[in-house]
Write an enzyme that holds these catalytic residues in place. Structure first.
Site, PDB file in Angstrom:
ATOM      1  N   TRP A   1      81.242  67.875 111.753  1.00  0.00           N
ATOM      2  CA  TRP A   1      80.756  69.177 112.212  1.00  0.00           C
ATOM      3  C   TRP A   1      79.316  68.982 112.714  1.00  0.00           C
ATOM      4  O   TRP A   1      78.505  68.362 112.035  1.00  0.00           O
ATOM      5  CB  TRP A   1      80.793  70.160 111.047  1.00  0.00           C
ATOM      6  CG  TRP A   1      80.328  71.540 111.359  1.00  0.00           C
ATOM      7  CD1 TRP A   1      80.690  72.319 112.424  1.00  0.00           C
ATOM      8  CD2 TRP A   1      79.410  72.332 110.579  1.00  0.00           C
ATOM      9  NE1 TRP A   1      80.070  73.548 112.349  1.00  0.00           N
ATOM     10  CE2 TRP A   1      79.275  73.574 111.237  1.00  0.00           C
ATOM     11  CE3 TRP A   1      78.697  72.113 109.396  1.00  0.00           C
ATOM     12  CZ2 TRP A   1      78.457  74.592 110.742  1.00  0.00           C
ATOM     13  CZ3 TRP A   1      77.890  73.117 108.912  1.00  0.00           C
ATOM     14  CH2 TRP A   1      77.771  74.341 109.583  1.00  0.00           C
TER      15      TRP A   1
ATOM     16  N   ASP B   1      82.128  69.182 101.449  1.00  0.00           N
ATOM     17  CA  ASP B   1      81.990  70.399 102.227  1.00  0.00           C
ATOM     18  C   ASP B   1      83.342  71.092 102.225  1.00  0.00           C
ATOM     19  O   ASP B   1      84.310  70.550 102.748  1.00  0.00           O
ATOM     20  CB  ASP B   1      81.557  70.059 103.663  1.00  0.00           C
ATOM     21  CG  ASP B   1      81.316  71.304 104.484  1.00  0.00           C
ATOM     22  OD1 ASP B   1      81.542  72.416 103.981  1.00  0.00           O
ATOM     23  OD2 ASP B   1      80.903  71.160 105.644  1.00  0.00           O
TER      24      ASP B   1
ATOM     25  N   LYS C   1      86.087  81.377 106.275  1.00  0.00           N
ATOM     26  CA  LYS C   1      87.399  81.261 106.889  1.00  0.00           C
ATOM     27  C   LYS C   1      88.529  81.712 105.975  1.00  0.00           C
ATOM     28  O   LYS C   1      89.393  82.468 106.392  1.00  0.00           O
ATOM     29  CB  LYS C   1      87.613  79.833 107.383  1.00  0.00           C
ATOM     30  CG  LYS C   1      86.729  79.584 108.605  1.00  0.00           C
ATOM     31  CD  LYS C   1      86.144  78.191 108.662  1.00  0.00           C
ATOM     32  CE  LYS C   1      84.821  78.225 109.387  1.00  0.00           C
ATOM     33  NZ  LYS C   1      84.722  77.351 110.527  1.00  0.00           N
TER      34      LYS C   1
END
Ligand code: KET
Length: 390
Positions: free
Chosen positions: A134, A215, A236
């Site tokens: 990311w 993460d 999310k």
């Protein structure tokens, strides 16, 4: 004219969030945003989960609720429930009081608080992140003062895991180095290690005395008794994006250590933002502590995941039906919100210019932004991009 800031140069847009900025400016009726990883319905609309609406209603109707400051570490109940969610109901670390948890500003805030804590209190200042990862990871850890290195993760020739490279790079890392691991649904590649590979990674990490920093969420791996950091996000999985709900948990070897770690976390957080916001964490707590709502959440979460899987299948079938050159099976093999298409930045730019399809320049598309009605448009664009120069 005489501003003391006159020499400041225009900053570039963020590589991911900037895609939405560009999308918003586009006037085309067929425009499609496959940039940011945010769930959309089959109608292309953002989704507020029913169970979230229900929880909010309960909170609004509860006249005893006030708007006082939360403690520096946030809502204690939320922290307990978050640690349980990620570590498991029967986690020895929780039973033995070895987990220090702070409610933070979603996943990013949890990563940043963890990074600041490491920079202040940990002896090894190098963190290894997967290649690729990311995009914000590099910035979060660099800004906190850590030195960021990468470890092999993705093999563009097989479109799969570069497991050999991963083992070699982590094997060569200095003892004590921090290793960032995507708990599941690796972003941007959609490629995860198998259970057996995870076990090998775990053994390597423990034998070399590396410090894992997860993460997101993946139960099991994080409960091997060793110390680790976990950054959780409810953006999310509960669709709480803008509410900024997350938690940092630091699993320690002993309860007294966890207590001192927690006390230091407060010193890290107080000068950054004092204490976290109350509303989103209250929603998450309400859902997590009520078994009916918890089950309802799991059903809604599964429906989101299933729709994404169905989009993978539809896109794969559409490209196969068109006879688009190349092997597109990775679209159905990859995991999570994203497909790492293998399209290059020129092809992405072509698709944006000619088809008004917005995605990150690394060729990542958010499958959650797709619907049955937009799959043909995307398939046309990919077909045109791939066959254009050849
Ligand atoms: N970790 C990973 C791997 C990740 O993809 C994101 C967000 C985050 C953390 C942080 O999310 P937060 O909203 O702080 O809980 N990724 C999507 C959005 C973004 O870039 O901010 C994305 O990759 O599209």
């Amino acid at each position: 004219m005489d501003s003391v800031f006159a020499a400041i140069v225009q900053a570039p847009e963020d590589p991911i969030l900037g895609v939405t900025v560009a999308y918003n400016k586009d006037q085309s009726p067929v425009k499609l945003n496959l940039g940011v990883g945010a769930y959309r319905t089959e109608e292309g609309k953002p989704l507020v989960l029913n169970v979230v609406r229900k929880a909010e209603q309960l909170l609004v109707n509860d006249q005893s609720r006030v708007k006082e400051y939360l403690p520096i570490l946030g809502l204690a109940e939320f922290n307990k429930l978050s640690a349980k969610l990620i570590l498991g109901d029967d986690s020895p670390a929780i039973q033995e009081n070895r987990v220090a948890t702070a409610q933070c500003l979603s996943g990013t805030g949890s990563l940043r608080v963890g990074a600041e804590f490491l920079a202040k209190h940990y002896h090894e200042r190098t963190i290894y992140i997967p290649q690729p990862s990311w995009g914000n990871h590099l910035k979060v850890f660099t800004m906190a003062g850590l030195s960021v290195k990468t470890y092999g993760y993705y093999d563009p020739t097989t479109l799969g895991l570069n497991f050999q490279g991963l083992l070699e790079d982590l094997g060569a890392a200095p003892a004590g180095a921090v290793v960032l691991l995507h708990a599941c649904a690796h972003n941007p590649t959609g490629v995860d290690p198998t259970v057996e590979q995870w076990e090998q990674i775990r053994q390597l990490i423990r034998s070399k005395g590396l410090l894992p920093f997860f993460d997101s969420a993946y139960q099991g791996f994080a409960s091997d008794g060793g110390e680790c950091f976990i950054a959780q996000s409810y953006a999310k999985n509960m669709g709480l994006y803008g509410e900024r709900v997350g938690a940092l948990s630091i699993v320690c070897k002993a309860a007294d250590v966890a207590g001192r770690v927690e006390s230091q976390l407060k010193l890290v957080i107080r000068p950054m933002y004092s204490n976290p916001p109350i509303h989103g964490a209250s929603i998450a707590s309400t859902i997590l502590k009520n078994s009916d709502m918890y089950n309802e959440w799991k059903i809604e979460l599964k429906a989101m995941a299933d729709r994404i899987i169905s989009m993978r299948k539809q896109l794969f079938d559409a490209l196969t039906a068109k006879g688009t050159p190349g092997d597109w099976s990775h679209i159905v093999k990859q995991i999570g919100m994203f497909t790492f298409t293998g399209l290059n930045s020129d092809q992405v730019a072509f698709m944006t210019k000619e088809y008004h399809i917005y995605m990150t320049s690394d060729g990542r598309i958010s499958m959650a932004g797709l619907s049955s009605s937009t799959v043909p448009h995307l398939a046309d664009a990919i077909h045109a991009a791939v066959t254009r120069a050849s």
